[in-house]
Design an enzyme around this catalytic site. Structure first.
Site, PDB file in Angstrom:
ATOM      1  N   TYR A  57       4.298  31.045  42.729  1.00 10.70           N
ATOM      2  CA  TYR A  57       3.677  31.302  41.426  1.00 10.70           C
ATOM      3  C   TYR A  57       4.158  32.564  40.724  1.00 10.70           C
ATOM      4  O   TYR A  57       3.716  32.873  39.620  1.00 10.70           O
ATOM      5  CB  TYR A  57       2.152  31.271  41.515  1.00 10.70           C
ATOM      6  N   HIS A 107      -6.401  24.742  52.227  1.00 12.68           N
ATOM      7  CA  HIS A 107      -7.705  25.386  52.450  1.00 12.68           C
ATOM      8  C   HIS A 107      -8.845  24.421  52.099  1.00 12.68           C
ATOM      9  O   HIS A 107      -9.685  24.736  51.259  1.00 12.68           O
ATOM     10  CB  HIS A 107      -7.900  26.654  51.610  1.00 12.68           C
ATOM     11  N   ARG A 131      -7.261  40.301  46.864  1.00 11.67           N
ATOM     12  CA  ARG A 131      -6.409  39.772  45.810  1.00 11.67           C
ATOM     13  C   ARG A 131      -6.021  40.868  44.815  1.00 11.67           C
ATOM     14  O   ARG A 131      -4.902  40.885  44.298  1.00 11.67           O
ATOM     15  CB  ARG A 131      -7.123  38.620  45.081  1.00 11.67           C
ATOM     16  N   ASP A 169       0.812  30.976  54.833  1.00 10.96           N
ATOM     17  CA  ASP A 169       0.118  31.409  53.625  1.00 10.96           C
ATOM     18  C   ASP A 169       0.396  32.867  53.237  1.00 10.96           C
ATOM     19  O   ASP A 169       1.430  33.166  52.679  1.00 10.96           O
ATOM     20  CB  ASP A 169      -1.386  31.142  53.809  1.00 10.96           C
ATOM     21  N   HIS A 203       2.588  25.984  53.894  1.00 11.57           N
ATOM     22  CA  HIS A 203       2.011  26.792  52.813  1.00 11.57           C
ATOM     23  C   HIS A 203       2.476  28.238  52.916  1.00 11.57           C
ATOM     24  O   HIS A 203       2.109  28.946  53.854  1.00 11.57           O
ATOM     25  CB  HIS A 203       0.483  26.720  52.850  1.00 11.57           C
TER      26      HIS A 203
HETATM   27 ZN    ZN Z   1      -2.285  29.971  49.168  1.00 12.84          ZN
END
Ligand code: ZN
Length: 454
Positions: free
Chosen positions: A122, A270, A83, A321, A57
């Site tokens: 993404y 997760h 975020r 991640d 990931h």
């Molecule tokens: Zn992630």
């Protein structure tokens, strides 16, 4: 391609000395011989070889802000305030910037001892949200960066469609991620034609999460992609569980199990917040739980039900991640330490009496990483890729150890990187802790970061 010879190696049947690995022209293992002399022409490594682990990931662009969210804000800091920081940094990133950051990350990934990466990708569109001339522009840059580093990549283009359960419209900060079903189909079709036959690329899909992909679109997307890995963020945050319950009357893992029957193609990233019934059902499903203990700790997410899940034979692997740390050592160590801290016991994940904890962790992560990445590796055996890591058995930490004690030393003792050489499809990509493009890649990364964060 020359054959490879190791002073020792961890094979499926256990440790062996003087191991000769014969390869075909594509870097696949044809035969493994033990107790043999090193034949002329074989490349000799005076260390201990183990199969590499896939980093299952990654969000490569987040390497640019690793360590940037560690000063406290006005109120309570959480995943959601982190975020916001991450979204702001993304606003400025061009394709060249992304490739520069990803190349540095992927080089570090190899040097740390991972031999593949699953990129949960993404960042698709231009800074104002408009489409690039080639809708796969950013995906091509991820592959280009992986090829610069020499790291096999599983490309998982992310389907991101909504900002919350019930199809809430995306926010301005999400404009670079968003696709509808048709746009996503065009992207994956483009990737299939570009990389469908590549030996160093695997293709899958990543519906971002149940909150970001409405259920009908999720079902259609899965049906339209009948092959390759499927990765999804599933239950990282308590708020996510609460929102899912409020919307559907189901918890996220419960919802996924009931509506989409995840199997061995799936990787549940997760799977942090699960009930005991969910733990048992995921363990029995054949899906891989994608665990990211250092990121989950950094973001204050919570701790995975590791002892129960592993005790029921659940499959799992590790990912770095957010790249707050890029190290299989640290992620495996933190998985065990989290289990120790919550249980008050030691060697919790060893899997039974008189077993090496590190051996269990490493072998599970090798197998889970191979399954979730789609690369045929994770063991040193005929038919599989020669994706290998050589531990430095002359380092003071390992010099007096043999067998599994080397793995316990690697995973639990100290912070020195004990990975000396890394081999991908039979080719040496890191030798004596050095990557051949290291200086040039690092210089470009530094220049890029100064500008992005300046
Ligand atoms: Zn992630």
């Amino acid at each position: 391609m020359s054959n490879l010879f190791f002073a020792s190696a961890l094979l499926p049947q256990g440790w062996a000395d003087n191991v000769l690995i014969r390869l075909d022209g594509r870097g696949r293992i044809v035969a493994v011989e033990t107790g043999a002399p090193c034949p002329p022409g074989a490349e000799r490594f005076d260390g201990a070889a183990v199969a590499g682990i896939a980093n299952l990931h990654s969000h490569a662009h987040q390497r640019a802000i690793a360590g940037m969210g560690e000063s406290s804000g006005e109120g309570t800091d959480s995943f959601w305030s982190w975020r916001d920081v991450m979204y702001r940094a993304l606003d400025r990133m061009t394709p060249d910037d992304f490739q520069a950051v990803a190349a540095q990350l992927y080089m570090e990934t190899l040097k740390a001892g991972f031999t593949a990466v699953a990129e949960f990708h993404y960042l698709h569109h231009d800074r104002d949200g408009s489409r690039y001339a080639d809708p796969a522009e950013m995906s091509h840059r991820a592959v280009a960066a992986a090829r610069e580093a020499g790291l096999p990549i599983t490309l998982l283009p992310v389907l991101y469609n909504a900002s919350g359960f019930g199809g809430t419209p995306p926010t301005a900060g999400q404009r670079r991620f968003v696709h509808d079903g048709d746009g996503f189909a065009r992207l994956t079709e483009r990737l299939r034609s570009a990389y469908g036959d590549a030996d160093d690329v695997r293709l899958g899909i990543a519906p971002h999460s149940l909150r970001a992909v409405p259920d009908g679109l999720l079902a259609d997307t899965i049906a339209a992609h009948p092959e390759g890995p499927i990765h999804i963020h599933i239950a990282e945050q308590r708020k996510e569980v609460e929102d899912c319950l409020a919307f559907s009357g189901r918890r996220p893992v419960e919802w996924l199990l009931e509506r989409h029957a995840p199997d061995g193609r799936w990787c549940l990233i997760h799977a942090t917040h699960m009930t005991e019934a969910e733990v048992a059902a995921v363990a029995a499903s054949g899906a891989v739980a994608g665990l990211c203990p250092t990121t989950e700790a950094n973001l204050g997410d919570g701790f995975f039900a590791a002892e129960s899940y592993l005790g029921q034979g659940g499959r799992w692997g590790i990912g770095s991640d957010s790249h707050i740390s890029v190290s299989p050592v640290e992620d495996l160590r933190w998985l065990e330490y989290g289990a120790r801290l919550t249980s008050g016991r030691r060697t919790v994940l060893a899997g039974g009496p008189r077993r090496s904890t590190a051996r269990r962790l490493v072998e599970d992560a090798q197998a889970g990483g191979a399954q979730a990445s789609g690369f045929e590796s994770g063991r040193i055996a005929p038919g599989l890729r020669a994706d290998l890591v050589v531990l430095d058995t002359h380092h003071p930490l390992l010099a007096a150890r043999s067998g599994d004690a080397r793995l316990d030393g690697w995973i639990f003792a100290g912070n020195a990187n004990l990975v000396r050489d890394v081999i991908v499809a039979g080719r040496v990509v890191v030798r004596d802790r050095r990557h051949p493009q290291e200086d040039a890649i690092a210089e470009r990364f530094t220049h890029t970061i100064r500008r992005l964060l300046g």
